[in-house]
Motif scaffolding. Structure first.
Motif, PDB file in Angstrom:
ATOM      1  N   MET A 206       0.939  -1.257   0.031  1.00  0.00           N
ATOM      2  CA  MET A 206      -0.245  -0.289  -0.102  1.00  0.00           C
ATOM      3  C   MET A 206       0.605   1.110  -0.128  1.00  0.00           C
ATOM      4  O   MET A 206       1.485   1.422   0.506  1.00  0.00           O
ATOM      5  CB  MET A 206      -1.067  -0.237   1.004  1.00  0.00           C
ATOM      6  CG  MET A 206      -1.602   1.211   1.348  1.00  0.00           C
ATOM      7  SD  MET A 206      -2.068   1.386   2.711  1.00  0.00           S
ATOM      8  CE  MET A 206      -0.808   2.484   3.539  1.00  0.00           C
ATOM      9  N   LYS A 207       0.602   2.153  -1.182  1.00  0.00           N
ATOM     10  CA  LYS A 207       1.336   3.042  -0.935  1.00  0.00           C
ATOM     11  C   LYS A 207       0.491   3.993  -0.650  1.00  0.00           C
ATOM     12  O   LYS A 207      -0.776   4.331  -0.859  1.00  0.00           O
ATOM     13  CB  LYS A 207       1.849   3.501  -2.553  1.00  0.00           C
ATOM     14  CG  LYS A 207       2.667   4.798  -2.384  1.00  0.00           C
ATOM     15  CD  LYS A 207       2.807   5.323  -3.769  1.00  0.00           C
ATOM     16  CE  LYS A 207       4.514   6.434  -3.777  1.00  0.00           C
ATOM     17  NZ  LYS A 207       4.271   7.008  -5.310  1.00  0.00           N
ATOM     18  N   ARG A 208       1.084   5.417   0.262  1.00  0.00           N
ATOM     19  CA  ARG A 208       0.162   6.113   1.350  1.00  0.00           C
ATOM     20  C   ARG A 208       0.221   8.179  -0.694  1.00  0.00           C
ATOM     21  O   ARG A 208       2.052   8.059  -0.208  1.00  0.00           O
ATOM     22  CB  ARG A 208       1.060   7.151   2.105  1.00  0.00           C
ATOM     23  CG  ARG A 208       0.574   8.141   2.157  1.00  0.00           C
ATOM     24  CD  ARG A 208       1.381   9.059   3.862  1.00  0.00           C
ATOM     25  NE  ARG A 208       0.644  10.361   4.356  1.00  0.00           N
ATOM     26  CZ  ARG A 208       1.037  11.351   3.751  1.00  0.00           C
ATOM     27  NH1 ARG A 208       2.741  10.949   3.375  1.00  0.00           N
ATOM     28  NH2 ARG A 208       1.026  12.462   4.745  1.00  0.00           N
ATOM     29  N   THR A 209      -0.927   7.998  -0.925  1.00  0.00           N
ATOM     30  CA  THR A 209      -0.536   8.902  -1.602  1.00  0.00           C
ATOM     31  C   THR A 209      -0.620  10.563  -1.420  1.00  0.00           C
ATOM     32  O   THR A 209      -1.867  10.573  -1.453  1.00  0.00           O
ATOM     33  CB  THR A 209      -0.593   8.730  -3.375  1.00  0.00           C
ATOM     34  OG1 THR A 209      -2.086   8.299  -3.103  1.00  0.00           O
ATOM     35  CG2 THR A 209       0.246   7.819  -3.810  1.00  0.00           C
ATOM     36  N   PHE A 210      -0.538  11.427  -2.700  1.00  0.00           N
ATOM     37  CA  PHE A 210      -1.257  12.971  -1.891  1.00  0.00           C
ATOM     38  C   PHE A 210      -2.702  12.580  -3.260  1.00  0.00           C
ATOM     39  O   PHE A 210      -2.137  12.320  -4.361  1.00  0.00           O
ATOM     40  CB  PHE A 210      -0.422  14.378  -2.120  1.00  0.00           C
ATOM     41  CG  PHE A 210       0.058  13.988  -3.837  1.00  0.00           C
ATOM     42  CD1 PHE A 210      -1.073  14.615  -5.159  1.00  0.00           C
ATOM     43  CD2 PHE A 210       1.378  13.497  -3.520  1.00  0.00           C
ATOM     44  CE1 PHE A 210       0.425  14.575  -6.916  1.00  0.00           C
ATOM     45  CE2 PHE A 210       1.857  13.982  -5.137  1.00  0.00           C
ATOM     46  CZ  PHE A 210       1.524  14.208  -6.411  1.00  0.00           C
TER      47      PHE A 210
END
Ligand code: FAD
Length: 257
Positions: free
Chosen positions: A7-11
């Protein structure tokens, strides 16, 4: 089933993006779970619910990604893992991220690893396939359906709007495409439960990695916004005059005919 989600945290790309000092300005921006990773989390939860096992959501990032990990736990994942590289690495690229994730996963005996098809910010679509290559397991990208029967897996993947059916076997890495499922919203009891679920934090040292082992292989030279679009023009008058003017504009102004 031992299932891991990347999982990636993205803006949030709904945000207005600005650039400052050659970097995307993150000040005041909202951060979210990369939308394709929401499909990955949902799929992992559904498989766990039907076949048993455990879902671990892993992210490489900084402390602020805890919020998105807690959201994944509130959706129903069992464990969260944050590999915090913020104070350790100045630069990072897809190689860095994939190498760290593969190093974490290599002794976890994962049956299934699910990532997103692409991150909506970096957008390279490289991390999933790179992790699978490093772990030497098969991978299938842009999947829209996944059926598991024992260790046999049947997958439908999206090929630019067409569908391709693939048979393969576990252990496997897949990347999720829109249409795979309908990600759930965390429920209030889910949010309460998530507060007590395990969320481990690791550093490079815990994975026996040195900074040199994960050094970025690429360098970003420049980042810029697309040129502003010019305002459109509405032609007026009777139809034949409009057609004449349009042809004239295409010929003399746009120079496309
Ligand atoms: C502290 C920090 C510093 C960074 N510095 C730079 C920099 O200097 N230059 C630069 O180019 N990039 C930088 N990055 C971004 C980082 O390199 C990207 O996360 C990585 O390159 C992924 O590429 P992508 O966005 O194209 O993902 P894609 O390959 O498009 O992502 C596809 C899928 O891979 C998985 N995935 C991607 N990233 C992660 C992640 N971080 N954790 C878990 N799963 C993931 C997700 O499932 C995602 O849906 C930095 C990131 C961090 C956290």
């Amino acid at each position: 089933m031992n299932i891991f989600v990347l999982m990636k945290r993205t803006f949030d790309t709904e945000e207005r993006i600005s650039i400052a000092g050659g970097k995307i300005n993150e000040d005041g921006a909202e951060f979210i779970i990369n939308p394709y990773d929401e499909y990955a989390i949902e799929e992992a939860i559904q498989i766990r619910d039907s076949k048993g096992g455990e879902v671990t959501v892993v992210t490489v990032g900084n402390e602020e990604a805890e919020k998105q990990l807690r959201t994944a736990l509130a959706m129903g994942a069992d464990k969260g893992v944050l590999i915090n590289i913020e104070d350790e690495l100045e630069d990072s690229d897809q190689y860095t991220t994939a190498k760290i994730l593969a190093e974490y996963l290599k002794d976890k005996e994962a049956d299934l690893i699910i990532g997103g098809n692409v991150a909506i910010d970096g957008g390279s679509g490289q991390v999933g396939p790179r992790v699978a290559e490093l772990l030497q397991i098969p991978y299938v990208t842009t999947i829209t359906k996944l059926e598991i029967d024992g260790s046999e897996v049947t997958i439908v993947r999206d090929v630019e709007g067409d569908s391709e059916v693939i048979q393969t076997s576990l252990p496997l890495l897949v990347t999720a495409q829109q249409g795979l499922n309908e990600p759930r919203y965390p429920s209030l009891p889910g949010i309460m439960k998530a507060k007590k679920k395990p969320l481990d934090e690791l550093e490079l040292d815990d994975l026996d990695l040195e900074e040199d082992d994960v050094e970025a292989k690429t360098k970003t030279i420049e980042i810029f916004l697309p040129a502003e679009k010019e305002a459109g023009r509405v032609l007026e008058g009777d139809l034949s005059a409009q057609v004449k003017e349009l042809v004239d504009l295409l010929h003399n102004e746009a120079k496309v005919v």
